[in-house]
Scaffold this motif. Sequence first.
Motif, PDB file in Angstrom:
ATOM      1  N   ASN A 180      12.775   0.842  99.793  1.00 38.60           N
ATOM      2  CA  ASN A 180      12.889   1.788  98.681  1.00 38.60           C
ATOM      3  C   ASN A 180      11.901   2.945  98.813  1.00 38.60           C
ATOM      4  N   LEU A 181      11.699   3.402 100.036  1.00 38.89           N
ATOM      5  CA  LEU A 181      10.817   4.533 100.319  1.00 38.89           C
ATOM      6  C   LEU A 181      11.719   5.718 100.658  1.00 38.89           C
ATOM      7  N   HIS A 182      11.558   6.788  99.925  1.00 36.72           N
ATOM      8  CA  HIS A 182      12.509   7.900 100.036  1.00 36.72           C
ATOM      9  C   HIS A 182      11.909   9.154 100.652  1.00 36.72           C
ATOM     10  N   HIS A 183      11.031   8.986 101.616  1.00 40.61           N
ATOM     11  CA  HIS A 183      10.440  10.139 102.288  1.00 40.61           C
ATOM     12  C   HIS A 183      11.441  10.708 103.286  1.00 40.61           C
ATOM     13  N   PRO A 184      11.539  12.035 103.350  1.00 38.02           N
ATOM     14  CA  PRO A 184      12.413  12.615 104.383  1.00 38.02           C
ATOM     15  C   PRO A 184      11.868  12.279 105.769  1.00 38.02           C
ATOM     16  N   ILE A 185      12.751  11.776 106.624  1.00 41.21           N
ATOM     17  CA  ILE A 185      12.373  11.444 107.993  1.00 41.21           C
ATOM     18  C   ILE A 185      13.099  12.412 108.924  1.00 41.21           C
ATOM     19  N   HIS A 186      12.335  13.203 109.644  1.00 43.90           N
ATOM     20  CA  HIS A 186      12.881  14.117 110.645  1.00 43.90           C
ATOM     21  C   HIS A 186      12.721  13.432 111.993  1.00 43.90           C
TER      22      HIS A 186
END
Length: 151
Positions: A30-36
Amino acid sequence: MMSHCECNILLVEDDPNDIFLVERAFRRANLHHPIHVVKNGDEAVMYLGGQDCYKEREKYPLPALILLDLKLPRRSGLEVLEWLKQQPLLKRIPVVVLTSSRENVDVDRAYDMGVNSYLIKPVAFNALQEMMQALNSYWLKFNQYPSVYST
């Protein structure tokens, strides 16, 4: 200073399965950090340097954290780390090596070159999910960010 919700992650990884598993572990935790994601060492340098197709910082922001594999095509993770640590502001971005290499020479070299942490990719998905939760808590929630992000 960067707020908790603005924490972008740069995942430097060439294995599609590992990319999938890391992204899935973040979602499941439930971690919603944008991952590039960039898939080789040269692409990582272009992204971080804002070169070529990565010029738009709105679209390709500087990451709060770099997850760096060591075994990469074109330029190894250690070569990316070496380049990064020579950049006046970018060298402050926390770098966590996330690799399958347990070789002491790799671990020692990464720390000698200024890596912030060295993690071995767990085999079990649940262990990877736990690792991503811990990584989130420490590096993205509690960590104090250097001034590279206010420029």
